[in-house]
Structure formats: C-alpha cells, structure tokens
Design an enzyme around this catalytic site. Structure first.
Site, mmCIF file in Angstrom:
data_model
loop_
_atom_site.group_PDB
_atom_site.id
_atom_site.type_symbol
_atom_site.label_atom_id
_atom_site.label_comp_id
_atom_site.label_asym_id
_atom_site.label_seq_id
_atom_site.Cartn_x
_atom_site.Cartn_y
_atom_site.Cartn_z
ATOM 1 N N TRP A 177 91.725 24.686 74.561
ATOM 2 C CA TRP A 177 91.765 24.982 73.116
ATOM 3 C C TRP A 177 91.471 23.737 72.283
ATOM 4 C CZ3 TRP A 177 96.773 24.807 69.851
ATOM 5 C CH2 TRP A 177 97.546 23.729 70.230
ATOM 6 N N GLU A 183 103.656 22.978 76.437
ATOM 7 C CA GLU A 183 103.570 23.327 77.858
ATOM 8 C C GLU A 183 104.847 23.058 78.645
ATOM 9 O OE1 GLU A 183 100.096 21.345 79.379
ATOM 10 O OE2 GLU A 183 98.878 23.077 78.831
ATOM 11 N N LYS A 226 106.702 19.084 74.676
ATOM 12 C CA LYS A 226 105.632 18.152 75.022
ATOM 13 C C LYS A 226 104.810 17.837 73.778
ATOM 14 C CE LYS A 226 101.630 17.995 78.141
ATOM 15 N NZ LYS A 226 100.814 18.777 79.077
ATOM 16 N N GLN A 227 104.666 18.862 72.937
ATOM 17 C CA GLN A 227 103.778 18.702 71.788
ATOM 18 C C GLN A 227 104.151 19.684 70.693
ATOM 19 O OE1 GLN A 227 101.093 20.315 74.853
ATOM 20 N NE2 GLN A 227 99.697 20.519 73.140
HETATM 21 C C1 BGC Z 1 97.965 19.699 76.563
HETATM 22 C C2 BGC Z 1 97.106 20.870 76.110
HETATM 23 C C3 BGC Z 1 95.666 20.456 76.145
HETATM 24 C C4 BGC Z 1 95.290 19.944 77.511
HETATM 25 C C5 BGC Z 1 93.867 19.463 77.578
HETATM 26 C C6 BGC Z 1 97.495 19.218 77.910
HETATM 27 O O1 BGC Z 1 98.208 18.089 78.280
HETATM 28 O O2 BGC Z 1 99.294 20.066 76.645
HETATM 29 O O3 BGC Z 1 97.472 21.266 74.810
HETATM 30 O O4 BGC Z 1 94.861 21.546 75.824
HETATM 31 O O5 BGC Z 1 96.129 18.872 77.841
HETATM 32 O O6 BGC Z 1 93.675 18.375 76.733
#
Ligand code: BGC
Length: 800
Positions: free
Chosen positions: A358, A497, A618-619
């Site tokens: 995404w 995540e 995480k984010q």
């Molecule tokens: C992140 C995702 C992201 C992916 C690719 C992951 O570590 O949590 O949001 O899309 O990395 O960059």
C-alpha cells in the site's frame, strides 16, 4: 558527509561496514532498471552486493521452510554488468579491500545522476595508483548504462590487463533473512560476441521465463584517442568477459569505458532482446556523449520536480533531493507503459522481494502533481490486475475486487505465510496478508489522481471500474449486526502490523478496525460520487458489465450511512474493537532491556509473548484517518455514519497513540509528523527530521541496505509539497494555506495541476503564485479563505 554542494551526497572515507548502506543510497536507476552502487571490481560477498534489478522482473521459486513447501516470488538479481578490474603482469585482480587506501572520496551527483569514486591506493609492492570511477544508468535511453575508469599510475610504469565481464552466475542473496530460501533464479542461455569489441550474455528467469540480454563494449583511451587493443574473449556458463592488455606510463592517465545495453523480453516494441541489444550498442556513443543526453534528461526532470529550499538547513535540502532522486529512479518517464507498480523498497535491493504494498499511497501525491502521466501508468498496473483481484475475492467468498496485500507479477497474493524472526531465529506464521485496506489505498489513489488531473478519460475507462469493484468488495465483506443496527467488518488486519489477532483467539483477524471501517465508508461514498461523474452511456455500459443494480447501490448507500466505528470510554477512536481490553506495555522496561525497541513484535515473540496482547503499535493506524482526510472531510464522513466527531479531540488521540507506538515502520513517523503539523509545528518538524533521516542514517539499523523505503522518502517530500503549504484541492479549487515550520525559511517548487504549470515560492511571510502556462487562460487559486483568479503569465503575491 560534506556539505559543500546542495546537489551532492559525498563520503570521504572508505568504511567496509558502511558499504551495504551506501550501495543502496548510491543505487543508480532510470525507472526501467537499477543497479546498486557497488564497487565495479567486487563480486557479491563480504560487504559488497552488486545487485541489478529490472522493474517488474520477478521470478517464483519453491523452498522448504520448517518442513513445509512455500512458494515466493522474488525480484530477481540479474547479471552483474558492473564487473570491471585490472591486474599487473602476474599480479592478482584489483579489489579495494586488498589494497591500502590512501585517499578516498565517493560522490553522488543528484543533478546529473552520476556517481564518482576516487581512490588513491598502494599495493603490497609499493605501486601507487589513482582510480577515478564514474558511472551512470541512462535516464535518456533506459537501455544504456556506462562506466568510465580513469587510471593513473602514480609511481610506476608497466603492463596491465583489463577484465570487463557480464556475470550471470549471481544469485539472490541480498537479504540475510531470506538465505534459507531458494535463491537461484537465473538460467544461463547463451554467451557470445557481436564483433571484436562487444560481448553479450543471455539469461532467463527459470520460472517466469523473463529473458534478459546484456551486451558490453569496452574500449581504452589515452586522452580522446582510442588505444587499439587485442581483446581476448573468455566465456563459461553464465559468464562472459573481454580481457586486454594496456601499456601504462607513470603519471599518464588511461581511460577505460564500458558501455552496456540491456534488454528484456518484457520490453515493448522489440523483436528479440539479443538483436535489440546488438543494434543499440552499435549505435551507442561514447561515455561522454551518452552522459550528456542522460544529464539533460535529469535536468528536465529536476525542472519539474525539484524542491529548492531557500536558506534552509543544507542537510534537509540534500536529503530531500536524494528522496526525489530515488523516487524518479524507481519510477520515471521510462516506466510509463511498462506494466509495473511502485515497489515499497525501490528497485534498490531484495527486501520484501520487490513487492508492491500500500506504500504507493505515500508516493502518489508527489507524482500526481509532478508527473501525472506516470501516476496514470502506475494506476494501470492495478487495473491490469483487476481480474486477479476479482478471482481472489471470489475464492475467499466475497464479491468485487480483493487486491493482494503484496503484489508482484500477475496480481496474485505474494505475502509470505511464514516469516523469519531474526530475534529468535524461528519462522513465525504471518497473517499480515489480511490487510485488506490495500484496496482502500488504491481507491484513494484513483480519487486523488483524478482530483489533481481531471483525467475524465481515465476515470471513465478504468478508474470507475476499479472504484466500483473495490466498493463492492467492502460491501460484500460488511455484515449487519442486528443488535447494534450497524454494519461491521471482521477478520481483517489494520495498518498496524503488530496486531493480527485477538490474544485469546486462535484465528487470525480483528474486528472493526476503525481505519478500515471509516475508509470503507469513504470508498463507498466515493464510488457513489463516481456514478454521477459518468455519462449515461458509460454508466449503462459499466453497470451492465459489472451487473450493478439498484439494490446494490442501495446497499452501498446503507452501509456508508450505518457503519460501526469503535470508540473507547475516553472518547478516543479505538484502533479496533476490543483494543481497550489489551494490556499496557511497560515501554521503559523494554527500552532499558533492549535499547532499540522499534521491532517490539520480534522482541515479544522471541520472549514467547505476543504484541497482540498489548496496546502497542508498529505504526500509525487510527491516525491514518487524519493523514488522509482533512478535519472537514472527517466531520462530514462521521456525520454521514451518524457519529459525533469533534476535531478538538484530535490532539488527545495523537497523544494517546504516539505514546504507544514503537515506530517499527518508517511510515509511522511520517504520519505523526503530518498530523502534528496543524497543532504543534515544532513537534511536527522534529518528527519530520527523524523521518527524513530514516534511510540516510539507516535508523532501523540495517534495513536500508536491503532497499530504500520509498514510502517514507516520498512522504517526506510530500510534507513540504502539500502538508506545510496546506496545498489541497477542495470544491474544484486548488487551495493554499501555508504554515511553514520556523526552520524552513523558504522554498520554490513547480506543480502540474489539471494541465497547468504553476510555480510557487514560499517564505515565512510571503507566497508567490505564478501561473506559468496552462490548458485554459484562467485558473482559480484559493488562498487561506479567499479565491483569486489568475491569468496565464500572472504572478500573484500573498502576504501572511
Ligand atoms: C509496514 C507496512 C508496509 C511494508 C512495506 C511494513 O513494515 O508495516 O505498512 O507496507 O512494511 O513497506
């Protein structure tokens, strides 16, 4: 890094441990292929990894992991065309690690897309040599690249031998975590020579059957005069080289030029890659000639895309340009029509196997306003994979289009089912593929692209169809809870995540992730708006083709007015239903114990625990809502769903979630920096600076070497382009409402907006808007709260 030039990244020391990072940051690419900034004379091994990647050049392979067979699709590491070295008579081949480096300087010229590595070195027998190695990957003709070696014997004369090779014996070994998996993707097909001067190598990826041909022509010069040489041809399976002798004289510089052409079976308008590589190489000019047209192509790109900071922090300027540079190396005008998407890690390394996530959500805003024709092509990558997304939805029991969380060649789900935890050495199950919100990002990108361009043909022919199919997917996933009298979405994972399932459940998936639910409403509402944008004929055609009837439209209406959104007792939007029941984590304790706790998930799992049990993220997740939608838009959406949403509560929510975030993704800080920009500019700029350094300083401690983080790179550029300028399109008008952080004194940029070129100059007290040229003689610009009209050629000044 020296700060003497705002277009250059410079290192003046050779540190083997820093090579992996520098190789990623010095990657050169042209939107068609990219090659890491590795030393020409070094094969993969130790601190060197000379990867070459073709945009969209994937291959699948099966591996056995923990007793089960998994199939992964990888971005293939194609033959190493860099290979170039020299040796003295009876000596060994030069490698930087085998000599004593007396002086070193490595520079990336962002303006010209040129790297220069200058080394003065001494060999064991006291011979001192100066080597200046220059390199470009052609932005003008994407099938070319060139290396120039200028060799000057400082204190010796004598014969040397040059070896210039194309090495297809390489494997995918750029990411230590993946080393237990199958890494052999190349099947050698043929080696040969076109004539006395040029050699070629033909390989194919063993599953996808994508073929690549690389051809090389190596010549030597004294000044501008070519030195006639006798070339010895050497080949073995998957490897071909030319070797020739040169007579060197003390203090006299000899130049070796290696020009390569590179074609693949994925190219357009070709017959056969070998033939094309041969024709191209025979037409190719010298290093200097090619460099000139290449640099010209870059100058054109910079004219459109540069953000020129005035009196700002020099590092900020250089890193911003580095970010723009890498976006354009990953996707440029050469990418248009190639059927490729935006890889999360650029074509710069093998992390995440070159997959498309995404993250394009963070890249499109920049492209929409700079290279909309490229943005359109990248959206077409998704359009061409609509049948695969439909198939995935159908197989999972849904309707419409379920786009994969990780996408590669044909739009199949490419997420791994198990993931190696480097902290524990164990393979953990991976349920992050349940991030169905990727479809929301695609829908949002379509909408944003349309807003920036008013490309009604795209919308009519492709955009609306994708939007309807994504809306239909959400509609089929939503279930009605009679007790609540609201729709709900179950069994998914949100952007954060760390949370993939409930602690007491053995089934992956969460319920009512607020971001997903609210944005699903946004998708449904936007799909309904799109219906009104279509002509009657196109609407009839599409509705018939997709079998959309009144009942379905009614359901979209209904869901978009009655979606459930979880709130906590304190009035804060809950990340997902049940989030408030999770335990608080003692961040301090973990920080003390582990230092770097960005990847708390790995730490907790290695301890036999799970992040699913805690209020840790995480984010940014809920906060993505404030990143994507303005407060006005959010208020209107919440009103539609029948919830009270008070924008005054935003700072509390930001505060709540930032305290619980480990920023384990480089996308996280970016979002926080954006949401802080209106409430706490100082904090916003502070986080922006951290975000800016994500890759440059490799703040995740090693991940950048495996590929840059394109979302974070583009996102930081967008912070300047849209966030601090308050640039948004509202009610069909381009609005500006700048609030520059104190540290940014001013900057210039140019944007493409609905076929117009607009030049913008911002300072702390003043904004100049210049309507350079356009599709119509007048445009409307909104400034803070008033709309102004500008004629072509007008420049208007606004005081703050
Ligand atoms: C992140 C995702 C992201 C992916 C690719 C992951 O570590 O949590 O949001 O899309 O990395 O960059």
């Amino acid at each position: 890094m020296k700060k003497n030039d705002l277009w250059k990244v410079i290192y003046d020391d050779y540190v083997p441990d820093h090579e992996p990072l520098r190789e990623a940051l010095f990657t050169l690419g042209n939107g068609y292929f990219a090659t890491r900034g590795a030393a020409e004379e070094c094969d993969a091994g130790g601190c060197h990894y000379p990867g070459t990647y073709l945009a969209g050049g994937y291959n699948r392979a099966r591996s056995e992991v923990s007793g089960r067979i998994v199939e992964n699709e990888d971005l293939v590491n194609w033959p190493n065309w860099l290979s170039l070295s020299f040796r003295h008579e009876n000596g060994s081949w030069f490698r930087i690690d085998d000599v004593q480096v007396l002086d070193f300087r490595q520079e990336l010229d962002l303006y010209r897309g040129l790297t220069t590595r200058t080394i003065e070195f001494e060999e064991e027998d006291g011979k001192k040599t100066l080597l200046v190695a220059r390199r470009f990957v052609d932005m003008n003709n994407p099938h070319f690249a060139g290396i120039e070696w200028s060799l000057t014997p400082v204190n010796w004369s004598g014969k040397i031998q040059i070896r210039s090779a194309l090495d297809g014996t390489v494997i995918n070994s750029g990411v230590p975590r993946y080393r237990e998996l199958s890494s052999e993707h190349l099947q050698p097909l043929e080696t040969g020579r076109f004539d006395d001067e040029s050699i070629y190598l033909r390989v194919q990826a063993n599953q996808s059957k994508t073929r690549m041909v690389q051809a090389a022509r190596t010549k030597a010069y004294r000044g501008d005069a070519e030195i006639p040489v006798e070339r010895e041809y050497f080949s073995k399976v998957g490897y071909v080289a030319h070797l020739f002798d040169l007579e060197c004289r003390e203090k006299e510089t000899l130049r070796i030029e290696k020009i390569i052409s590179l074609f693949s079976s994925r190219d357009r308008a070709i017959t056969e890659p070998v033939l094309e590589a041969r024709n191209a190489l025979s037409d190719a000019g010298t290093f200097e000639v090619l460099l000139e047209s290449h640099a010209h192509a870059w100058a054109e790109l910079w004219h459109r895309c540069d953000i020129d900071l005035k009196d700002g922090d020099e590092n900020t300027q250089i890193i911003l340009r580095l970010h723009i540079f890498h976006i354009l190396q990953t996707a440029s005008v050469n990418t248009i029509g190639l059927d490729v998407g935006i890889p999360a890690r650029g074509w710069h390394g093998e992390a995440y196997r070159g997959h498309i996530f995404w993250d394009e959500l963070f890249v499109f805003p920049f492209l929409n306003f700079q290279l909309p024709e490229l943005a359109r092509s990248l959206l077409m990558y998704r359009y061409h994979r609509l049948p695969a997304a439909r198939r995935a939805a159908r197989k999972a029991g849904y309707k419409g289009a379920m786009y994969p969380w990780q996408s590669g060649s044909n739009g199949r789900e490419e997420s791994q089912v198990v993931h190696l935890n480097p902290q524990s050495g164990k393979w953990d199950p991976d349920s992050t593929y349940l991030q169905r919100h990727v479809g929301i990002a695609i829908a949002y990108n379509i909408y944003q692209y349309y807003e920036a361009t008013r490309d009604i043909e795209f919308l009519t022919a492709y955009g609306a169809e994708m939007m309807f199919e994504i809306a239909r997917f959400w509609s089929s996933l939503a279930t009605f809870n009679k007790r609540r009298k609201r729709y709900e979405i179950h069994g998914i994972v949100g952007p954060d995540e760390f949370h993939t399932q409930y602690p007491d459940s053995d089934k992956p998936g969460l319920s009512n992730n607020a971001y997903t639910n609210v944005m699903a409403v946004w998708v449904l509402r936007t799909a309904l708006d799109f219906v009104d944008l279509l002509s009657d004929t196109r609407k009839r055609e599409l509705f018939t083709e997709l079998k959309i009837d009144d009942k379905e439209i009614e359901r979209w209406q209904d869901i978009s007015r009655n979606m459930f959104v979880p709130f906590m007792d304190n009035g804060i939007i809950s990340q997902f239903e049940g989030y408030e029941k999770l335990k608080e984590l003692d961040f301090e304790k973990y920080r003390k114990k582990y230092g770097d706790i960005q990847r708390l998930d790995r730490i907790l799992k290695a301890e036999g625990d799970s992040p699913n049990r805690y209020k840790v993220s995480k984010q940014a997740d809920v906060l993505m809502l404030f990143y994507l939608l303005s407060s006005d838009e959010l208020e209107s959406l919440f009103r539609r769903i029948g919830y009270q949403f008070n924008r005054e509560t935003i700072p509390d929510m930001v505060d709540y979630y930032i305290k619980r975030s480990s920023h384990g993704s480089t996308l996280s800080r970016l979002v926080y920096s954006w949401v802080f920009s209106r409430t706490d500019r100082e904090e916003s700029y502070h986080i922006f600076q951290e975000s800016l350094k994500s890759d440059f300083e490799d703040i995740q401690g090693g991940t950048t070497a495996e590929g840059i983080h394109l979302g974070a790179m583009a996102g930081t550029v967008d912070m300047i382009q849209r966030c601090y300028t308050g640039l948004e399109i509202r009610g069909g008008i381009l609005w500006l409402n700048p609030r520059l952080p104190r540290e940014i004194k001013g900057f210039n940029m140019r944007i493409r907006y609905r076929g117009h070129w607009i030049w913008l100059h911002f300072t702390q007290h003043r904004v100049e808007v210049s309507f350079e040229s356009g599709r119509s003689p007048q445009i409307q610009i909104g400034f803070v709260d008033k709309v102004y009209e500008l004629g072509e050629g007008d420049c208007k000044e606004f005081l703050l």
